[in-house]
Motif scaffolding. Sequence first.
Motif, PDB file in Angstrom:
ATOM      1  N   GLN A  31       1.147  -1.085   0.059  1.00 60.66           N
ATOM      2  CA  GLN A  31       0.366  -0.190   0.027  1.00 60.66           C
ATOM      3  C   GLN A  31       1.166   1.092   0.078  1.00 60.66           C
ATOM      4  O   GLN A  31       0.713   1.727  -0.773  1.00 60.66           O
ATOM      5  N   ASN A  32       1.978   1.375   0.358  1.00 61.25           N
ATOM      6  CA  ASN A  32       2.621   2.334   0.938  1.00 61.25           C
ATOM      7  C   ASN A  32       4.593   2.145   0.076  1.00 61.25           C
ATOM      8  O   ASN A  32       4.742   0.747   0.554  1.00 61.25           O
ATOM      9  N   LYS A  33       5.303   3.043  -0.653  1.00 57.74           N
ATOM     10  CA  LYS A  33       5.845   3.360  -1.267  1.00 57.74           C
ATOM     11  C   LYS A  33       6.827   3.083  -0.278  1.00 57.74           C
ATOM     12  O   LYS A  33       7.943   2.664   0.252  1.00 57.74           O
ATOM     13  N   GLU A  34       6.888   3.618   1.648  1.00 56.16           N
ATOM     14  CA  GLU A  34       7.821   4.295   2.740  1.00 56.16           C
ATOM     15  C   GLU A  34       6.620   4.279   3.571  1.00 56.16           C
ATOM     16  O   GLU A  34       6.247   3.966   3.788  1.00 56.16           O
ATOM     17  N   ILE A  35       8.063   3.642   4.804  1.00 58.54           N
ATOM     18  CA  ILE A  35       7.883   3.375   6.045  1.00 58.54           C
ATOM     19  C   ILE A  35       7.840   4.310   6.819  1.00 58.54           C
ATOM     20  O   ILE A  35       9.333   4.851   6.777  1.00 58.54           O
ATOM     21  N   SER A  36       7.281   5.382   7.748  1.00 56.83           N
ATOM     22  CA  SER A  36       7.627   5.903   8.449  1.00 56.83           C
ATOM     23  C   SER A  36       7.828   5.956  10.045  1.00 56.83           C
ATOM     24  O   SER A  36       7.543   5.326  10.383  1.00 56.83           O
ATOM     25  N   LEU A  37       8.593   6.532  10.359  1.00 56.38           N
ATOM     26  CA  LEU A  37       9.086   6.113  11.917  1.00 56.38           C
ATOM     27  C   LEU A  37       8.755   7.753  12.954  1.00 56.38           C
ATOM     28  O   LEU A  37       9.659   8.527  12.003  1.00 56.38           O
ATOM     29  N   TYR A  38       8.448   7.486  13.090  1.00 53.38           N
ATOM     30  CA  TYR A  38       7.666   9.026  13.989  1.00 53.38           C
ATOM     31  C   TYR A  38       8.099   8.805  15.715  1.00 53.38           C
ATOM     32  O   TYR A  38       8.588   7.766  16.175  1.00 53.38           O
ATOM     33  N   ARG A  45       6.257  13.922  15.240  1.00 57.69           N
ATOM     34  CA  ARG A  45       6.669  13.608  14.627  1.00 57.69           C
ATOM     35  C   ARG A  45       7.703  13.012  13.417  1.00 57.69           C
ATOM     36  O   ARG A  45       8.353  12.242  13.662  1.00 57.69           O
ATOM     37  N   GLU A  46       7.975  13.039  12.028  1.00 56.43           N
ATOM     38  CA  GLU A  46       8.477  12.389  11.425  1.00 56.43           C
ATOM     39  C   GLU A  46      10.340  12.541  11.574  1.00 56.43           C
ATOM     40  O   GLU A  46      10.387  13.114  11.636  1.00 56.43           O
ATOM     41  N   LEU A  47      10.460  11.228  11.794  1.00 57.35           N
ATOM     42  CA  LEU A  47      11.970  11.325  12.241  1.00 57.35           C
ATOM     43  C   LEU A  47      13.294  10.514  10.906  1.00 57.35           C
ATOM     44  O   LEU A  47      13.957  10.510  11.092  1.00 57.35           O
ATOM     45  N   ALA A  48      11.838   9.389  10.602  1.00 61.86           N
ATOM     46  CA  ALA A  48      12.941   9.483   9.705  1.00 61.86           C
ATOM     47  C   ALA A  48      12.441   8.586   8.303  1.00 61.86           C
ATOM     48  O   ALA A  48      11.086   8.224   8.718  1.00 61.86           O
ATOM     49  N   VAL A  49      12.589   7.709   7.317  1.00 60.23           N
ATOM     50  CA  VAL A  49      11.565   6.793   6.246  1.00 60.23           C
ATOM     51  C   VAL A  49      12.673   5.534   5.536  1.00 60.23           C
ATOM     52  O   VAL A  49      13.453   6.086   5.397  1.00 60.23           O
ATOM     53  N   LEU A  50      11.699   4.545   6.108  1.00 61.57           N
ATOM     54  CA  LEU A  50      12.329   3.148   5.281  1.00 61.57           C
ATOM     55  C   LEU A  50      11.484   2.846   4.417  1.00 61.57           C
ATOM     56  O   LEU A  50      10.161   2.746   4.374  1.00 61.57           O
ATOM     57  N   GLY A  51      12.206   2.222   3.749  1.00 59.10           N
ATOM     58  CA  GLY A  51      12.169   1.613   2.168  1.00 59.10           C
ATOM     59  C   GLY A  51      12.239  -0.249   2.449  1.00 59.10           C
ATOM     60  O   GLY A  51      12.940  -0.599   2.677  1.00 59.10           O
ATOM     61  N   ALA A  52      11.865  -0.480   0.868  1.00 56.53           N
ATOM     62  CA  ALA A  52      12.301  -1.981   0.696  1.00 56.53           C
ATOM     63  C   ALA A  52      13.954  -2.423   0.991  1.00 56.53           C
ATOM     64  O   ALA A  52      14.240  -1.164   0.226  1.00 56.53           O
ATOM     65  N   GLY A  53      14.301  -2.552   1.045  1.00 59.12           N
ATOM     66  CA  GLY A  53      15.909  -3.102   1.196  1.00 59.12           C
ATOM     67  C   GLY A  53      16.389  -2.442   2.661  1.00 59.12           C
ATOM     68  O   GLY A  53      17.431  -3.042   2.637  1.00 59.12           O
ATOM     69  N   ASP A  54      15.269  -2.019   3.268  1.00 63.79           N
ATOM     70  CA  ASP A  54      15.871  -1.436   4.736  1.00 63.79           C
ATOM     71  C   ASP A  54      16.502  -2.350   5.735  1.00 63.79           C
ATOM     72  O   ASP A  54      15.393  -3.389   5.573  1.00 63.79           O
ATOM     73  N   GLY A  77      13.108   5.155  16.466  1.00 64.34           N
ATOM     74  CA  GLY A  77      11.428   5.469  15.881  1.00 64.34           C
ATOM     75  C   GLY A  77      10.589   4.571  16.752  1.00 64.34           C
ATOM     76  O   GLY A  77      10.447   3.438  15.897  1.00 64.34           O
ATOM     77  N   TRP A  78       9.245   4.873  16.309  1.00 64.22           N
ATOM     78  CA  TRP A  78       7.929   4.275  16.206  1.00 64.22           C
ATOM     79  C   TRP A  78       7.535   3.681  15.127  1.00 64.22           C
ATOM     80  O   TRP A  78       7.626   4.704  13.847  1.00 64.22           O
ATOM     81  N   ILE A  79       6.741   2.418  14.908  1.00 67.10           N
ATOM     82  CA  ILE A  79       5.812   1.807  13.323  1.00 67.10           C
ATOM     83  C   ILE A  79       4.896   1.249  14.585  1.00 67.10           C
ATOM     84  O   ILE A  79       4.795   0.531  15.591  1.00 67.10           O
ATOM     85  N   SER A  80       3.878   2.297  14.465  1.00 65.60           N
ATOM     86  CA  SER A  80       2.345   1.615  14.281  1.00 65.60           C
ATOM     87  C   SER A  80       2.382   0.039  14.039  1.00 65.60           C
ATOM     88  O   SER A  80       2.462  -0.696  13.126  1.00 65.60           O
ATOM     89  N   ASN A  81       1.653  -0.094  14.984  1.00 67.88           N
ATOM     90  CA  ASN A  81       1.099  -2.476  14.442  1.00 67.88           C
ATOM     91  C   ASN A  81       0.485  -2.984  13.510  1.00 67.88           C
ATOM     92  O   ASN A  81       0.889  -3.288  12.766  1.00 67.88           O
ATOM     93  N   ASP A  82      -0.319  -1.711  12.977  1.00 62.86           N
ATOM     94  CA  ASP A  82      -1.252  -1.783  11.888  1.00 62.86           C
ATOM     95  C   ASP A  82      -0.153  -1.050  10.921  1.00 62.86           C
ATOM     96  O   ASP A  82      -0.556  -2.598  10.057  1.00 62.86           O
ATOM     97  N   ILE A  83       0.859  -0.698  10.674  1.00 63.16           N
ATOM     98  CA  ILE A  83       1.442  -0.991   9.034  1.00 63.16           C
ATOM     99  C   ILE A  83       2.608  -1.774   9.364  1.00 63.16           C
ATOM    100  O   ILE A  83       2.968  -2.535   8.519  1.00 63.16           O
ATOM    101  N   PHE A  84       2.910  -1.831  10.773  1.00 59.51           N
ATOM    102  CA  PHE A  84       3.954  -2.948  10.797  1.00 59.51           C
ATOM    103  C   PHE A  84       3.461  -4.613  10.349  1.00 59.51           C
ATOM    104  O   PHE A  84       3.939  -5.625   9.284  1.00 59.51           O
ATOM    105  N   GLU A  85       1.955  -4.714  10.329  1.00 55.79           N
ATOM    106  CA  GLU A  85       1.582  -6.102   9.587  1.00 55.79           C
ATOM    107  C   GLU A  85       1.520  -5.681   8.781  1.00 55.79           C
ATOM    108  O   GLU A  85       1.241  -7.107   8.074  1.00 55.79           O
ATOM    109  N   LYS A  86       1.232  -4.804   7.908  1.00 55.49           N
ATOM    110  CA  LYS A  86       0.527  -5.593   6.622  1.00 55.49           C
ATOM    111  C   LYS A  86       2.340  -4.906   6.172  1.00 55.49           C
ATOM    112  O   LYS A  86       2.193  -5.196   4.527  1.00 55.49           O
TER     113      LYS A  86
END
Length: 284
Positions: A31-38, A45-54, A77-86
Amino acid sequence: MKRILISLMLIIALTTLVYSSEFYLISNVKQNKEISLYNSPQNGRELAVLGAGDIFEIVQKDEDGNRLVLDIDGNAGWISNDIFEKTSLVNISDRGLQRYYSDSVRNEERSDFDISKAEASPLIITVSLKGLTLHAKCALEGFYKVYPVGVGVKDKYGKSITPTSSSQNKEFFMTCTDRDNGWYYMKRRWSPQYFGGFPFIRLNVVNRKNQHTYGFHGPITKNKLGNWYLQRGYVSHGCMRMRGEDCQELYEMAHKYAGARVYIIEDYEYDEDGNIVDCDYPRW
């Protein structure tokens, strides 16, 4: 390119998956191209962004399933459970990777701290989590400095995860009384590389495994030009980040006057006139 090659090598090397590891590689992001860490579980606040291969390590998991993670560039940073499961993840059991990036402690490296010796050190350090300041005082040398710091990200209640002295039932924390102990006094820390060769000063603050992994160190982050800079905010997974030159100055004082008292407080620090102790450095 280097990260992609490392990621591909890890995938090829993983013939079996051992789920005792806390390291994961992102193989695909749905669904999302990247995962944000908050900086908080509530998507602050967004601290960093992770993508495929990270690659990242799970440092903590709260009761709602949100994960506090640390990537291999030192971003926390935090990743929500919802995003983590996806997210499609590969569990990594590579011991070399774990030894390099995970701040584990062997029993023989831990030192006992003699609180009775704390009074012998003229150096007193106060860290304010609300003020994002580190106040170092040494009356013997007329040394009084206030430094900006980056501290632990916030939990679901809006408080920094950096432990306070009172949260661990201590009047104060300490630097090690043995200045020759290389685990507690690292003049140059290069491993992992995001520590940048700046000093690392460990304290007797314990983590969930009863290990001494918290301390003062360099800024971790770099700007687009590759220069180190400090994010003065709630950005770490528990340690206190400092500007490189500030960390070096504090190290020299802490090493000279080993066994310093360290007060980590939730509120602002106030001076004798009731003014908030602060410094001229922008909050991030």
